[in-house]
Design a protein around this motif. Structure first.
Motif, PDB file in Angstrom:
ATOM      1  N   MET A   1     -22.724 -55.474 -19.912  1.00 16.18           N
ATOM      2  CA  MET A   1     -23.048 -54.162 -20.463  1.00 16.18           C
ATOM      3  C   MET A   1     -23.068 -53.114 -19.356  1.00 16.18           C
ATOM      4  N   ARG A   2     -22.715 -51.880 -19.738  1.00 17.42           N
ATOM      5  CA  ARG A   2     -22.694 -50.784 -18.769  1.00 17.42           C
ATOM      6  C   ARG A   2     -23.462 -49.590 -19.330  1.00 17.42           C
ATOM      7  N   SER A   3     -24.091 -48.854 -18.439  1.00 22.33           N
ATOM      8  CA  SER A   3     -24.815 -47.656 -18.867  1.00 22.33           C
ATOM      9  C   SER A   3     -24.696 -46.582 -17.800  1.00 22.33           C
ATOM     10  N   ARG A 101     -14.234 -45.247 -21.363  1.00 20.50           N
ATOM     11  CA  ARG A 101     -14.657 -44.125 -22.204  1.00 20.50           C
ATOM     12  C   ARG A 101     -15.580 -43.181 -21.435  1.00 20.50           C
ATOM     13  N   ILE A 102     -16.522 -43.743 -20.694  1.00 23.05           N
ATOM     14  CA  ILE A 102     -17.409 -42.913 -19.875  1.00 23.05           C
ATOM     15  C   ILE A 102     -16.606 -42.236 -18.769  1.00 23.05           C
ATOM     16  N   TYR A 103     -15.685 -42.986 -18.166  1.00 21.58           N
ATOM     17  CA  TYR A 103     -14.841 -42.403 -17.116  1.00 21.58           C
ATOM     18  C   TYR A 103     -14.041 -41.220 -17.658  1.00 21.58           C
ATOM     19  N   ASN A 104     -13.410 -41.381 -18.813  1.00 28.05           N
ATOM     20  CA  ASN A 104     -12.578 -40.321 -19.377  1.00 28.05           C
ATOM     21  C   ASN A 104     -13.412 -39.103 -19.766  1.00 28.05           C
ATOM     22  N   PHE A 105     -14.628 -39.349 -20.223  1.00 27.41           N
ATOM     23  CA  PHE A 105     -15.487 -38.228 -20.613  1.00 27.41           C
ATOM     24  C   PHE A 105     -15.941 -37.424 -19.399  1.00 27.41           C
ATOM     25  N   TYR A 153     -25.699 -35.351 -11.716  1.00 25.65           N
ATOM     26  CA  TYR A 153     -25.705 -36.550 -10.884  1.00 25.65           C
ATOM     27  C   TYR A 153     -25.679 -37.755 -11.809  1.00 25.65           C
ATOM     28  N   LEU A 154     -24.928 -38.787 -11.450  1.00 25.82           N
ATOM     29  CA  LEU A 154     -24.771 -39.951 -12.308  1.00 25.82           C
ATOM     30  C   LEU A 154     -25.616 -41.118 -11.819  1.00 25.82           C
ATOM     31  N   PHE A 155     -26.311 -41.730 -12.751  1.00 23.20           N
ATOM     32  CA  PHE A 155     -27.018 -42.975 -12.480  1.00 23.20           C
ATOM     33  C   PHE A 155     -26.309 -44.056 -13.297  1.00 23.20           C
ATOM     34  N   ASN A 156     -25.470 -44.845 -12.608  1.00 20.77           N
ATOM     35  CA  ASN A 156     -24.661 -45.876 -13.263  1.00 20.77           C
ATOM     36  C   ASN A 156     -25.297 -47.244 -13.085  1.00 20.77           C
ATOM     37  N   ALA A 157     -25.141 -48.097 -14.087  1.00 19.35           N
ATOM     38  CA  ALA A 157     -25.678 -49.453 -13.985  1.00 19.35           C
ATOM     39  C   ALA A 157     -24.777 -50.431 -14.717  1.00 19.35           C
ATOM     40  N   ALA A 158     -24.606 -51.614 -14.114  1.00 20.84           N
ATOM     41  CA  ALA A 158     -23.909 -52.728 -14.756  1.00 20.84           C
ATOM     42  C   ALA A 158     -24.878 -53.903 -14.817  1.00 20.84           C
ATOM     43  N   VAL A 177     -18.681 -50.124  -9.943  1.00 19.03           N
ATOM     44  CA  VAL A 177     -19.571 -49.411 -10.860  1.00 19.03           C
ATOM     45  C   VAL A 177     -19.587 -47.928 -10.493  1.00 19.03           C
ATOM     46  N   HIS A 178     -19.597 -47.640  -9.209  1.00 17.87           N
ATOM     47  CA  HIS A 178     -19.534 -46.261  -8.725  1.00 17.87           C
ATOM     48  C   HIS A 178     -18.254 -45.560  -9.194  1.00 17.87           C
ATOM     49  N   LYS A 179     -17.150 -46.294  -9.236  1.00 18.91           N
ATOM     50  CA  LYS A 179     -15.866 -45.717  -9.653  1.00 18.91           C
ATOM     51  C   LYS A 179     -15.695 -45.728 -11.169  1.00 18.91           C
ATOM     52  N   LEU A 180     -16.678 -46.252 -11.895  1.00 17.34           N
ATOM     53  CA  LEU A 180     -16.651 -46.340 -13.362  1.00 17.34           C
ATOM     54  C   LEU A 180     -15.443 -47.149 -13.847  1.00 17.34           C
ATOM     55  N   ILE A 181     -15.246 -48.308 -13.207  1.00 13.38           N
ATOM     56  CA  ILE A 181     -14.239 -49.266 -13.639  1.00 13.38           C
ATOM     57  C   ILE A 181     -14.925 -50.613 -13.826  1.00 13.38           C
ATOM     58  N   LYS A 182     -14.190 -51.623 -14.279  1.00  8.64           N
ATOM     59  CA  LYS A 182     -14.787 -52.933 -14.545  1.00  8.64           C
ATOM     60  C   LYS A 182     -15.319 -53.561 -13.259  1.00  8.64           C
ATOM     61  N   VAL A 183     -16.422 -54.293 -13.391  1.00  8.51           N
ATOM     62  CA  VAL A 183     -17.099 -54.863 -12.226  1.00  8.51           C
ATOM     63  C   VAL A 183     -16.190 -55.795 -11.443  1.00  8.51           C
ATOM     64  N   ASP A 184     -15.378 -56.599 -12.137  1.00 11.86           N
ATOM     65  CA  ASP A 184     -14.553 -57.598 -11.451  1.00 11.86           C
ATOM     66  C   ASP A 184     -13.125 -57.117 -11.186  1.00 11.86           C
TER      67      ASP A 184
END
Length: 414
Positions: A1-3, A101-105, A153-158, A177-184
């Motif tokens: 999950m990502r937030s 979706r978050i990246y595109n937004f 400012y973004l607070f991202n979490a995986a 996660v910082h780049k808003l792409i998949k963890v792996d």
């Protein structure tokens, strides 16, 4: 999950008293964390008047993409400080394979957005449905606040189901996660050097790390693995998968780090506000307002700032906070505030000297007028032939001559 929490700066729009702040329909939350030191927990207590925190109604706000995908807001938190600076955190939650979706937004790193209308609709909803009636508004130039997302400012979490044996593994995961792409996902960008990494302590028995963070000037990004109680170390699986986490589960894991981030951002945006007010104060305001501004700046430096060693008893928490301050330029901004205080001192002294010179000129003019009037009056008396006036005038003139001679003799002896 990502937030992702999008944390947007706010400012009070009118006279502000934090203790009288009352937001209709909001749930007040404590600004409290077990990882904070007792000093900071006391400073941030509800009755201290330093900060107040609320959970606001979402009113079914969502980001609706053209292809029909909807990304609803899962949480809205508002933190307001005594100086009228506020921070609004709006939470989005998606599955790992929906992170684009978050990246595109947000479209981080670019001024030209992929869908400007999508962002503007979201900003309008936040202002109309969330901030209306709070006495706060987005602190961004322009009536439409179109740069609100870019100034946030973004607070991202995986949330993952694995723990990490090596720091390099956490670095890679948190950077993604910082780049808003998949963890792996395989991704590398050696040009990005304005980042720092922090980690949770390595478990002594199982020799693994649970969490790590990648911190930059625009975001802080965490990877949270399962806790010891939620992880089968023998089989290397989580008892409860992150896919089953509720919003409450994720919020609980993020809360300590979120509050830490808000404390750092409060100082960043307060320093930015002071810089703007100093410019306006010198060129557009009177000396009374400049004096008030100087007092506010000195009070903030003395009581409003929180240093890393104060914030927690845990070293990794202090390190995370230290990098938050560094990457957000707070240390340099505080030095700049000190220089601006000196600048205000010079401006106030300049204004004082100018007023003093004006008064001295006025007094000199009145004094010269008085001397001329006295000479004219003495001349009138002498013209009348009064022997007493003539005698005292002669004595006065003689005394002045003798004093002048004595002064010249004293100078020559020196």
């Amino acid at each position: 999950m990502r937030s992702t929490y999008i944390i947007t700066p706010l400012k009070a729009t009118s006279q502000f008293n934090i203790k009288e702040l009352n937001i209709k329909g909001a749930e007040e939350l404590g600004f409290d964390s077990d990882s904070m030191s007792d000093l900071i927990r006391h400073k941030c207590a509800m009755d201290q008047g330093f900060v107040r925190r609320f959970r606001l109604e979402r009113d079914n706000i969502s980001v609706n993409f053209a292809d029909g995908f909807s990304m609803p807001v899962k949480d809205v938190q508002l933190s307001v400080f005594e100086n009228g600076i506020g921070l609004l955190g709006v939470l989005f939650v998606v599955n790992e394979d929906e992170i684009d979706r978050i990246y595109n937004f947000i479209n981080p790193g670019y001024l030209d957005d992929k869908d400007k209308e999508l962002q503007q609709n979201f900003i309008n909803d936040i202002r109309d449905k969330v901030l209306s009636g709070t006495g706060l508004d987005i602190d961004v130039e322009g009536d439409d606040k179109k740069l609100a997302i870019k100034e946030s400012y973004l607070f991202n979490a995986a949330f993952t189901d694995c723990r990490y044996k090596e720091l390099e593994q956490i670095d890679k995961a948190t950077f993604n996660v910082h780049k808003l792409i998949k963890v792996d996902e395989e991704f590398d960008d050696r040009s990005e050097r304005d980042i720092a990494y922090t980690y949770g302590a390595r478990d002594v028995e199982n020799k693994t790390y649970r969490w790590g963070a990648c911190i930059s000037s625009q975001s802080i990004s965490f990877v949270y693995g399962p806790s010891n109680s939620n992880y089968d170390f023998e089989n290397k699986i989580a008892y409860k998968s992150s896919k089953d986490f509720s919003v409450e589960d994720m919020s609980l894991l993020m809360e300590d780090d979120l509050l830490l981030t808000i404390l750092a951002l409060h100082q960043r945006f307060t320093c930015a506000d002071f810089s703007e007010r100093v410019f306006n104060g010198i060129y557009n305001e009177g000396i009374g307002n400049i004096k008030k501004l100087k007092e506010e700046m000195m009070q903030f430096k003395a009581f409003g700032t929180i240093t890393p060693f104060q914030v927690s008893r845990w070293h990794n928490v202090c390190e995370t906070y230290r990098y938050l301050l560094k990457m957000n330029g707070v240390d340099e901004a505080l030095v700049d505030i000190g220089e601006k205080i000196n600048l205000l001192d010079e401006e106030m002294e300049h204004n004082t000297d100018r007023k003093r010179n004006i008064f001295a000129t006025i007094i000199a003019i009145f004094g010269l007028t008085s001397i001329i009037a006295s000479v004219q009056q003495i001349a009138d008396y002498i013209m009348q032939g009064d022997s007493t006036i003539e005698m005292w005038t002669g004595i006065s003139v003689g005394g002045i001559v003798l004093l002048g001679i004595a002064f010249i003799i004293a100078l020559r002896r020196k």
